[in-house]
Each structure stands twice: as structure tokens, then as C-alpha cells.
Scaffold this active site. Structure first.
Site, PDB file in Angstrom:
ATOM      1  N   ASP A 512       0.852  -1.190   0.000  1.00 20.82           N
ATOM      2  CA  ASP A 512       0.000   0.000   0.000  1.00 20.82           C
ATOM      3  C   ASP A 512       0.894   1.249   0.000  1.00 20.82           C
ATOM      4  O   ASP A 512       2.113   1.151   0.150  1.00 20.82           O
ATOM      5  CB  ASP A 512      -0.852  -0.072   1.275  1.00 20.82           C
ATOM      6  N   GLU A 515       2.931   5.214  -3.822  1.00 12.67           N
ATOM      7  CA  GLU A 515       3.032   6.217  -4.922  1.00 12.67           C
ATOM      8  C   GLU A 515       4.406   6.881  -4.989  1.00 12.67           C
ATOM      9  O   GLU A 515       4.807   7.242  -6.100  1.00 12.67           O
ATOM     10  CB  GLU A 515       1.936   7.266  -4.740  1.00 12.67           C
ATOM     11  N   ASP A 590      -9.168   4.703  -2.078  1.00 10.91           N
ATOM     12  CA  ASP A 590     -10.086   5.100  -1.005  1.00 10.91           C
ATOM     13  C   ASP A 590     -11.345   5.784  -1.529  1.00 10.91           C
ATOM     14  O   ASP A 590     -11.482   7.015  -1.481  1.00 10.91           O
ATOM     15  CB  ASP A 590      -9.356   6.018  -0.023  1.00 10.91           C
TER      16      ASP A 590
HETATM   17  C1  NOJ Z   1      -4.597   3.533   2.533  1.00 11.47           C
HETATM   18  C2  NOJ Z   1      -5.323   2.473   1.758  1.00 11.47           C
HETATM   19  O1  NOJ Z   1      -5.824   3.017   0.572  1.00 11.47           O
HETATM   20  C3  NOJ Z   1      -6.432   1.900   2.615  1.00 11.47           C
HETATM   21  O2  NOJ Z   1      -7.088   0.896   1.899  1.00 11.47           O
HETATM   22  C4  NOJ Z   1      -5.848   1.375   3.909  1.00 11.47           C
HETATM   23  O3  NOJ Z   1      -6.884   0.903   4.728  1.00 11.47           O
HETATM   24  C5  NOJ Z   1      -5.092   2.482   4.635  1.00 11.47           C
HETATM   25  N1  NOJ Z   1      -4.070   2.990   3.765  1.00 11.47           N
HETATM   26  C6  NOJ Z   1      -4.469   2.024   5.960  1.00 11.47           C
HETATM   27  O4  NOJ Z   1      -3.453   1.132   5.733  1.00 11.47           O
END
Ligand code: NOJ
Length: 929
Positions: A512, A515, A590
């Protein structure tokens, strides 16, 4: 309401909605974008442009490519030398590359070359292997170079040396051109002092060439000054262009030239993104495609710097102009041409590679939330799925399973014995995915190692880069540094001594924030003047970083065992680039628990599928907020069609596992998930096809019906691969009906909720029908001409379905025929690469249905022994009611069930590892006796 109150309210509302805009640069706020748009306007208004030309005497044919010098002529008549290449690559792909000789530019500690490794990062395998010999294809004239290519010499690329306009023809009609609007702009190196003589005063702007005036970007040292590359690419005779994800936008790209927001490709952690926007997002793939009924085109702009793309449409003559603007790097362009949209996927995939065939479990349902608190919580969720008889394959742990957000640790209180937990999950055939991010909290073993051995990203002073992310002050691993790989391998080793993974085989990885997300960085990401291995500036390769990170993980995971039996890694990445499909799945980040995000998830996933990144989906239920029960139900009914099917929710959202909403919602959600599982053979086969030719798994209608231009903008309806299943999910609140577009005149058999029905829609010309729906309805149709394979038994997870029997649904077309494919292997290892797989080709014609099996080796044939086809449903065979089955030299009569106009062959017990045949006929008196 008083006017002032209205104004104040509106302003507040707008502000609340525009909260994060101020973090990101639109084109006017970005030096290189704004300068290139200014240049475009000046060129359009004045009819003048900076002259560029190729010196004919410099052209040489070297190692299958044409090399030459291209010149840029300054106002002072001085010439800037730009090395130039023109070549033909595998898959009818024309390549054009323009570089700049900056060997004389010296800046301490900085690699001053233009970054030219993007293509190598995109390509699957060595660049040298991609070239096609130009012998007998090329003609070098005084004013132009012509390459004729394609199996029937149907394509021709003509480069005009005096104007640097490249036009590509299909059967002598121009289809696409580079620089026909003369927007080629190569900002060559100059110092701030020299700049005055280097600018065409009437054509160019000098805005933010050496300094950045935007918010948090002001400290960008911009040591190389202006270095953008830009050009126009015109699609002649096309109305629609697609691609260039990631944006929360329609499938068919919109016009942008009058807005401050061209489509921007710059991987960022965009907080609460809009549901309709061209703002940058987490990933980017610089591929744009166009289709018309005769020909399709694909363009790949191989540049990994910050990039804006303007789209402009004209009607007379009809065309789409795209203006590509990148901040740095070389201009490296592929133009691909073929007879259909699918050919473009295939041809570009010959360069970029295709999706890795996923393990079957990863096509099942993934249950995620931020956060399952501890082992007890995890095991409780796990057992609830069984209690409610809902299949699922994988439970996920988000960032807080770690000890104070230090990756490669487990929180000792909540997860005291992870191996025990993993074993318990494994007993029911289930897996776990845990999150590993690229930033590492200061002052623990891993960050110390990264700092000490210099394998982290560096700031412009060449010190380890330290900024903020989840754990507070952190360092970032430089995944482009080869020494980082060695360390990463060690961290991912599967062994008793590895505290994170142990020897468990059912634990997989979520990369995660890659970027990379930097909470206090410019535009939420890394500083553009940071340095990577090789002293390259981050600016030039920013969009590649996420891909290099999940590749680092992939490379470590494949090393866990050394033979065919090792598992295919499953990695979910948030950030991606062209080529990411080879090693990872992705999702749309998100989103919010709102109807408009459910709707936008479809074009977003379709777009990724259209550019060879099919393993994608959106957070089911919406990440932020709490969905209503109706929205949650509709989201599952849509989510089962995402190639990657995962529910996920933010830390602050309420629990919403499938049983939480209660009846009737839970039953509808359960039905939807079970439908996904029954279609796993079709999903797996679609992925197999995609892994060999790039075909989309979630497929837009312009692939199935390129002859019908009315489908070109449809992005709320799609097919599941080549299965023939066409779906129109319900995405409106309180919907009583949906409008379904029937794209051709074949029969579309009612398949609502996954139940085959004899009723078919047969239109005399394509058009829209109305279908009534209630909360349980998933509108779907099986197109005549297809044979769909499914497995109907409920099991707890996909692993437990392995030996289950198949059910074939044969949907006859107008001529009484149908075809289908089934791919089978061990569902988890790489053994298929050495022949351990089988493919069944099914065909129905003239009352005969046949299955022809190709087995790659005897091992798979043996493994499949005993797995049978237990039912064949035939749709559209009205006048038959008896069937003779034959396999392995034996013949027998199948039991027949004819109900509601459907013919069912019950329990034919055909083994799937051998050929078989069924002859349908009208029963005779003899049959009836
Ligand atoms: C950002 C991610 O996009 C999300 O899915 C995740 O729950 C959070 N980071 C926390 O790790």
C-alpha cells in the site's frame, strides 16, 4: 433564505468538497503543463512553431533501428541536437524516440542524462528482443522514411523528415499521426542565465522554469531547469478514445482543453477523491486507445514523469487530438495498430507482457477492513462465514496488525502466535493477506539497515530521505536499488526463523501507500528532486516507483522455492504503471460509501481492463463512511464482477460483514457471493485468456461489438471476458427497472441472478430494453453462441471446490451453434508453465455438442480424472428431448429434464479429462417405451 446566507452556505459547501484540491497542481499551476498549453495556443493562433527537422544525411540503419539526428532550431538559428530513433517492434508496433545529448552538462551528484529507462521497465524482457528487422520494409527517401508492415502489408508509417510528422495508414487511409499539429516541444537544457536566448519569445512562456511557485513544492531545486517533452497525437476518423488510467471518470475520455484539468498522470495518495474527475490518482498507465468499426489504435507514451494529457474532439472531419505533456525524460512513443480493440491488447502485450495467471483463491471473495483487531476477531469472522454459509477465501490485516506500525513485525499482544492463526485459517482452505508499506519508522532494525547501507531514497543533498507517513518519521526503501532486492529477499524468506511469515504458505502481501505517499511531502508524495539509485532524480521516474516496489516483493516471493511447485505470488498494489499486470493486482483506492462511487467503479475497472491491467476492482461497500443496507447489497451485486473482488472499510466505519445488515440483505449478498463462486471456472478461464492475449476480463461492449458505434460510450454494462455473460448491475437507489442495451441481433437468454432461462431477447436491430428489478435482482444475460462453464456446489472456499463437478450452459445462437472454453490447472503453482494444464474446447453445432480436451501432460490428465460434467443445460434447442452421450468408446442415454422450455441433461458423468460428444435428437416412440 437570505442571499448572504445562501452565498455563505454555498461557499462552505464548495469548500468542504474542494478540501483537497489545493494540495494538487492543476495545469495552470504546473510550470511545464502551463508552458506547453501556452505554446499550443500560440501555435494555433499564429500558425508558427519552433522548427524541428531530421537531418537526412544522419540516417543510419543500426541493429534493426533507424538512428538519426533531429534538430531543434532556436530563434537565434542555433541548432540543438536531439538523437532520434525510428523502429518497428513486435506486434506491429511503431516506435519513435527522441533524446537529448546532455553529456556535457555536469551537476555534482546528479545524473544529468534524460531518464531513458522507462521503456525497459515497461517491457517484459529485454528491449533488444522486441525489434523487428526493417529489411525490405523500409524506404529512406530524401524527404521521408516509409515503413510498410503487417501480415498483409496493410499498415504504412510515413515520417516526414522536414516537419517530423509521422502518419500511420491502414489500407492507405491515415489513422493516427504524431506532431501533425506541430506541438512537438522539447525543452532542451539551458542555465537560468542563458535562458533569454533560448526561448522563442513570441511562442514560449517562461513560467516556473527554474522555480516552483506552488504551495509545498516551493523548495524544489529544479537543478536541471525546464526539461519537458510534449507532442500531439491525432486519431483521425475516431470519436472515442479510452485509457490513461487512473481517473475517476467515464470510459470514453472527455474533452479537456477548456478546463484547468487535463487528465493528469502522477501517482499520488489522493484523499477522498471525487467520483468524477481527471485529477491524478494512485496509479497511471500512459496508454490511450481508439476504435472505429474498421480499425483500432493504441498509443503508449513511455514516460514515467509527471504527465498531463489534453483531449480535444473535432467533428468535421471527425478526429480526436491528444496533447501529451511530460515534465522530464525522453520522448519515447509506441503506436500500435490492428483490426480490432482486442488486437491492440494483444499487440501492446507483446511488449508489456500480460497479466500473470492468478492463483484461483485470489479470484474468490476477499474480506478486509481496517482493522480486524486480534487473532480472536479474525477467527470469529472466519467462523461466521461458515455459520452463514457464505464462501470466502481470504481475510486481510491492515496496517495495525504490526507492532506500532513497524512492518515485518506482529503486534505481540493482539497476534501473539500468527503461525497458529494461519494454520487455523488453512484448515478451512483460507488465506491471509498482510500489509507491507515502503516507508519504515525511524529507529528500528529495518530503517537502521536502510539508512546504514544507503538503500533508501535520498534527498537532493544525497542524505537518506526522512519524512512522515503512518508510523511518524520514516525512511523509504529505494526499490530501484538492486541492493534493496537482496535485503527484501531476506525479509520475505519462508523459514521457521522468519518471525513474520514462518513457513506458512497461505499468507500473501498487500503493498500500500507506494506512490509513494508522504504525508508532509509536496502533493502528498516524495520531493521531485529526491535521488534514486543511479543518481536519477525522482522527478523523471516518479510514476514507476509503485511498480518497482511491488516488483521487489514479487521477486522475493518467487524465490521462496526453486521449482515449478512454488506458488504464484499474490500481491495487491495501490500504485501501478504500465507493466504492473505482470506481477500484481490493484484496486481503485479510497472511495466513499456513496452511490456515485459505486457507479464510477465500473468505468474505472473497465478502463484498467482496456489497457492490459485486468486484475482490478474497487472497495466493495466504499472505504469511507457507512453505506446504507441497500447500497451495500447493490455493491456486492456489482463487486462480484470486478476481477478483484474485495470488501474493505475505513477504521472509523461501522462493521459491515455480509451478515451485519440482516435479512433480506444478507441473503441477497450471500446469493451474490455464491454466484461469484459458481462462476469461478469462467473467471479463471478469462484470466487464462487474458494471460495469453491481454483480453479484458471485465470487457467493455466496444470489444464485443466494435461494428456498432452506439456501444462506444456505454460504461455501465459489460461482459465477463469471452464467456458471453453480459451484465448490467443496478447502481441507482430505489431502482425499479434498468435499461439494458442489446448490442446485436443474437438471442440474449435471461440469466437473471445466474439462473438460466429459456426466454431470450431477440431484437431485429440493436436497441434498449427495460427490465424490472427488485433488491435481489442482478440483471444479466447469456448471449447465444456461448457455452458457459460453472460449478454449482456451495463450499467454504475455492480450494475446497477443486474436485467439484461442472455444469455447462449451452446457449445456442441464431444458427443453432455455440462455443466455449474451459481452462484448468493446479490453481496455484507455476507448473502450468511446463505443461501441467488442460483446455477443453466446447462446441455445439447441428444438434451435436462436443468437448475436445487438450492436456499438456499426463500429470494433469490424472489429476482431473474423476472430475465430471454433471449437468448440461441447453438453451434454444426447442425441438429435441433425448440425448445420446459418448466418451472413451462407450455410449449411453442421458437422463433428460425438460422444464420451462429448457433442456437439461442430468448426470451425464462425462470426465473432463477426455473428449466427449452428445447427440441431441427428437425422442422416438422407441425412446418413450
Ligand atoms: C490507505 C489504503 O488506501 C487503505 O485501503 C488502507 O486501509 C489504509 N491505507 C491504511 O493502511
Amino acid at each position: 433564505m437570505h442571499l448572504n446566507i445562501v452565498v455563505a452556505f454555498c461557499c462552505f459547501w464548495l469548500q468542504a468538497w474542494a478540501a483537497k484540491d489545493y494540495l494538487f497542481k492543476n495545469c495552470d499551476q504546473s510550470g511545464f503543463c502551463s508552458r506547453n498549453r501556452h505554446y499550443r495556443r500560440q501555435v494555433e493562433n499564429s500558425g508558427r512553431h519552433i522548427p524541428y527537422f531530421v537531418d537526412p544525411s544522419s540516417i543510419e540503419l543500426k541493429n534493426d533501428k533507424l538512428e538519426a539526428t533531429l534538430y531543434k532550431k532556436l530563434e537565434s538559428n542555433e541548432l540543438v541536437k536531439l538523437p532520434f530513433e525510428f523502429s518497428l517492434l513486435k506486434g506491429d508496433n511503431v516506435r519513435l524516440k527522441i533524446d537529448e545529448d546532455r553529456s556535457k552538462v555536469r551537476i555534482k551528484g546528479l545524473n544529468t542524462k534524460r531518464y531513458d529507462e522507462t521503456a525497459q521497465a515497461i517491457f517484459d524482457g529485454p528491449e533488444e528482443d522486441k525489434y523487428v528487422s526493417l529489411k525490405e520494409k523500409v524506404d529512406i527517401g530524401k524527404d521521408s522514411i516509409t515503413i510498410v508492415y503487417g501480415a498483409d502489408k496493410q499498415f504504412k508509417a510515413v515520417l516526414d523528415l522536414n516537419s517530423v510528422v509521422l502518419t500511420i495508414y491502414y489500407q492507405d487511409h491515415p489513422q493516427v499521426s504524431f506532431n501533425s499539429k506541430q506541438l512537438l516541444n522539447f525543452e532542451h537544457f539551458r542555465s537560468e542565465e542563458e535562458n533569454v536566448q533560448n526561448v522563442h519569445s513570441e511562442l514560449e512562456s517562461t513560467f516556473d522554469m527554474f522555480h516552483d511557485s506552488f504551495a509545498d513544492s516551493k523548495d524544489d531545486s529544479l537543478r536541471l531547469g525546464p526539461e519537458s517533452v510534449a507532442a500531439d497525437i491525432v486519431f483521425h476518423n475516431f470519436d472515442h478514445v479510452y485509457g490513461i488510467p487512473e481517473h475517476a471518470d467515464s470510459l470514453s475520455l472527455k474533452e479537456t482543453t477548456d478546463s484547468s484539468w487535463p487528465y493528469r498522470l502522477y501517482n499520488v495518495d489522493i484523499f477522498e477523491y471525487y467520483s468524477e474527475s481527471r485529477m491524478p490518482m494512485y496509479g497511471s498507465i500512459p496508454i490511450m486507445t481508439a476504435t472505429n468499426p474498421t480499425v483500432s489504435v493504441g498509443v503508449m507514451w513511455m514516460n514515467s514523469a509527471d504527465t498531463y494529457v489534453d483531449v480535444n474532439k473535432a467533428s468535421k472531419p471527425k478526429s480526436v487530438t491528444s496533447h501529451w505533456i511530460s515534465e522530464a525524460g525522453v520522448l519515447d512513443l509506441i503506436i500500435s495498430m490492428g483490426e480490432s480493440p482486442a488486437t491492440i491488447n494483444k499487440n501492446l502485450g507483446l511488449l508489456t507482457g500480460y497479466v500473470q495467471l492468478p492463483q484461483l483463491f485470489s479470484l474468490g471473495y476477499h474480506q478486509c477492513r481496517w482493522m480486524y483487531n486480534d487473532e480472536e476477531d479474525v477467527l470469529d469472522i472466519n467462523s461466521k462465514f461458515d455459520k452463514y454459509e457464505i464462501p470466502y477465501d481470504t481475510i486481510w490485516l491492515d496496517v495495525d496488525y504490526t507492532d506500532t506500525r513497524k512492518y515485518f513485525t506482529w503486534d505481540p499482544d493482539s497476534f501473539p502466535d500468527p503461525q497458529r492463526m494461519l494454520r487455523k485459517l488453512d484448515h478451512t482452505g483460507r488465506n491471509m493477506v498482510i500489509l507491507i508499506d515502503p516507508h519504515f519508522k525511524l529507529d528500528y532494525e529495518i530503517s537502521d539497515h536502510i539508512d546504514k547501507y544507503g538503500i533508501g531514497q535520498k534527498n537532493s543533498r544525497n542524505e537518506t530521505y526522512k519524512h512522515h507517513c503512518w508510523p511518524g518519521e520514516s525512511v523509504w526503501i529505494d526499490s530501484l536499488n538492486p541492493s534493496a532486492q537482496e535485503y527484501w529477499d531476506k525479509l520475505h524468506e519462508s523459514s521457521k526463523d522468519n518471525a513474520v511469515f514462518g513457513e506458512a504458505q497461505n499468507v500473501h502481501i498487500w503493498n500500500d501507500m507506494s506512490e509513494p505517499s508522504v504525508f508532509d511531502g509536496p502533493e502528498t508524495s516524495a520531493h521531485k528532486d529526491n535521488l534514486h539509485y543511479g543518481n536519477w532524480e525522482h522527478r523523471s521516474l516518479h510514476n514507476l516507483v509503485g511498480k518497482s516496489f511491488h516488483e521487489l516483493t514479487y521477486n522475493s516471493l518467487v524465490k521462496r522455492a526453486s521449482n515449478d511447485q512454488r506458488q504464484r505470488p499474490f500481491i495487491l498494489t495501490r500504485s501501478f504503471f504500465a507493466g504492473s499486470q505482470r506481477t500484481a493486482a490493484t484496486w481503485t483506492g479510497d472511495n466513499m460509501a456513496k452511490w456515485e462511487y459505486l457507479r464510477t467503479s465500473i468505468p474505472m475497472t473497465l478502463t484498467l481492463n482496456a489497457v492490459n491491467m485486468p486484475f482490478a476492482g474497487a472497495d466493495v461497500g466504499g472505504f469511507f463512511g457507512d453505506p446504507s443496507k441497500e447500497l451495500l447489497t447493490r455493491w456486492y451485486q456489482t463487486g462480484i464482477w470486478y476481477p478483484f473482488f474485495r470488501a474493505h472499510a475505513h477504521l472509523d466505519s461501522r462493521r459491515r460483514e455480509p451478515w451485519v445488515p440482516g435479512e433480506p440483505f444478507t441473503s441477497y449478498i450471500k446469493d451474490a457471493i455464491r454466484l461469484r463462486y459458481s462462476l469461478l471456472p469462467a473467471f479463471y478461464t478469462s484470466f487464462y485468456e487474458s494471460s495469453t492475449d491481454g483480453s479484458p476480463v471485465m470487457k467493455p461492449l466496444y470489444y464485443s461489438n466494435p461494428e456498432n458505434e452506439d456501444v462506444y460510450a456505454i460504461d455501465d454494462q459489460f461482459f465477463l471476458g469471452n464467456s458471453g455473460l453480459m451484465v448490467k448491475p443496478v447502481t441507482e437507489q430505489n431502482a425499479r427497472y434498468v435499461e439494458v442495451y442489446i448490442p446485436d441481433t443474437e438471442p440474449y437468454y435471461e440469466f437473471t441472478d445466474g439462473f438460466p432461462q429459456a426466454d431470450a431477447i431477440r431484437l431485429s436491430s440493436p436497441g434498449t430494453i427495460k427490465k424490472s428489478v427488485d433488491l435481489g435482482t442482478i440483471p444479466m444475460y447469456l448471449k447465444g453462441g456461448h457455452i458457459l462453464t460453472r460449478k454449482d456446489r456451495y463450499r467454504r472456499s475455492s480450494r475446497l471446490m477443486r474436485h467439484d463437478p461442472y455444469h455447462l450452459v449451452v446457449a445456442l445462437d441464431n444458427s443453432g451453434s455455440a462455443q466455449g472454453l474451459l481452462y484448468v490447472d493446479d490453481e496455484e503453482s507455476f507448473a502450468y508453465r511446463s505443461g501441467n494444464f488442460a483446455i477443453s474446447a466446447f462446441e455445439a453445432t447441428g444438434n451435436t455438442i462436443k468437448g475436445a480436451v487438450f492436456a499438456g501432460n499426463d500429470v494433469i490428465r490424472k489429476e482431473l480424472d474423476g472430475i465430471v460434467i454433471e449437468k448440461i443445460t441447453v438453451l434454444g434447442a426447442d425441438d429435441v428431448n433425448a440425448a445420446e452421450v459418448s466418451q472413451d468408446g462407450k455410449k449411453w442415454e442421458a437422463a433428460i429434464n425438460r422444464k420451462d422450455g429448457i433442456l437439461e441433461l442430468v448426470g451425464p458423468k462425462l470426465s473432463i479429462n477426455k473428449d466427449w460428444e452428445v447427440k441431441l435428437r427428437k425422442s422416438t416412440r422407441h425412446d418413450e417405451l
